[in-house]
Design an enzyme around this catalytic site. Structure first.
Site, short mmCIF file in Angstrom:
data_model
loop_
_atom_site.label_atom_id
_atom_site.label_comp_id
_atom_site.label_asym_id
_atom_site.label_seq_id
_atom_site.Cartn_x
_atom_site.Cartn_y
_atom_site.Cartn_z
N CYS A 1 27.67 33.91 -32.72
CA CYS A 1 28.70 33.34 -33.59
C CYS A 1 29.99 34.12 -33.30
O CYS A 1 30.12 35.28 -33.68
CB CYS A 1 28.25 33.49 -35.03
SG CYS A 1 29.31 32.69 -36.23
N CYS B 1 35.56 45.97 -22.49
CA CYS B 1 36.66 46.63 -23.22
C CYS B 1 36.34 46.97 -24.67
O CYS B 1 37.18 47.49 -25.38
CB CYS B 1 37.93 45.79 -23.14
SG CYS B 1 37.89 44.31 -24.19
N CYS C 1 32.63 42.92 -26.42
CA CYS C 1 32.82 42.78 -24.98
C CYS C 1 32.34 44.08 -24.32
O CYS C 1 32.76 45.17 -24.71
CB CYS C 1 34.29 42.54 -24.67
SG CYS C 1 34.68 42.54 -22.91
N CYS D 1 40.56 41.59 -22.15
CA CYS D 1 40.41 42.10 -20.78
C CYS D 1 40.08 41.03 -19.75
O CYS D 1 39.94 41.34 -18.57
CB CYS D 1 39.36 43.20 -20.73
SG CYS D 1 37.66 42.59 -20.89
N CYS E 1 37.12 37.06 -22.50
CA CYS E 1 37.64 37.99 -23.50
C CYS E 1 39.16 37.91 -23.51
O CYS E 1 39.80 38.00 -22.45
CB CYS E 1 37.18 39.40 -23.17
SG CYS E 1 37.83 40.66 -24.30
#
EC number: 1.8.4.12
Length: 137
Positions: A124, A104, A101, A55, A52
């Site tokens: 995707c 976060c 995510c 984070c 990510c």
């Protein structure tokens, strides 16, 4: 951007605005979408883990990446069962499953039931929401 050391609860909107490009901020915090075939990872073939951008949580492995022809990086499963959260998205006159995510809550993309075996899923994902870390050789 790849050296983000923020931890859950410490990521502020202000720090993300300072650290991310305006485009990455729009995708991850405002549920935007990058144009197809424009992202740095849609045709990326190195071995490693995609994290990510907000984070640094590990999200997807290159082992699960495939070419969907969609213009966005596509994966048939996340790196772990608790890496992502999925929420119903009814924007733009469609009903889709939005992928975020789990650490976060950054918007990553969408998941569709048209992927390859063994899951039949296609995650995707916007390149702008990811940071790739190569595997050590």
């Amino acid at each position: 951007m790849s050296n983000n050391q923020d931890r859950p609860g410490q990521i502020t909107d202000e720090s993300l605005r300072e650290r991310l490009s305006p485009e990455a901020y729009a995708v991850t915090r405002r549920a935007g979408t990058e144009p197809p075939f424009s992202g740095r990872y849609y045709d990326h073939h190195e071995t490693g883990i995609y994290h990510c951008i907000c984070c640094d949580a590990p999200l997807f492995s290159s082992e699960h990446k495939f070419d969907s022809g969609s213009g966005w990086p596509s994966y048939w499963q996340p790196v772990s069962g608790d890496a992502l959260s999925v929420v119903r998205d009814t924007s733009h006159g469609m009903i889709r499953e939005e992928v975020r995510c789990a650490r976060c809550d950054a918007h990553l993309g969408h998941v569709f039931p048209d992927g390859p075996p063994p899951t039949g899923l296609r995650y995707c994902i916007n390149s702008l929401s990811l940071d790739f870390k190569a595997a050590h050789k």
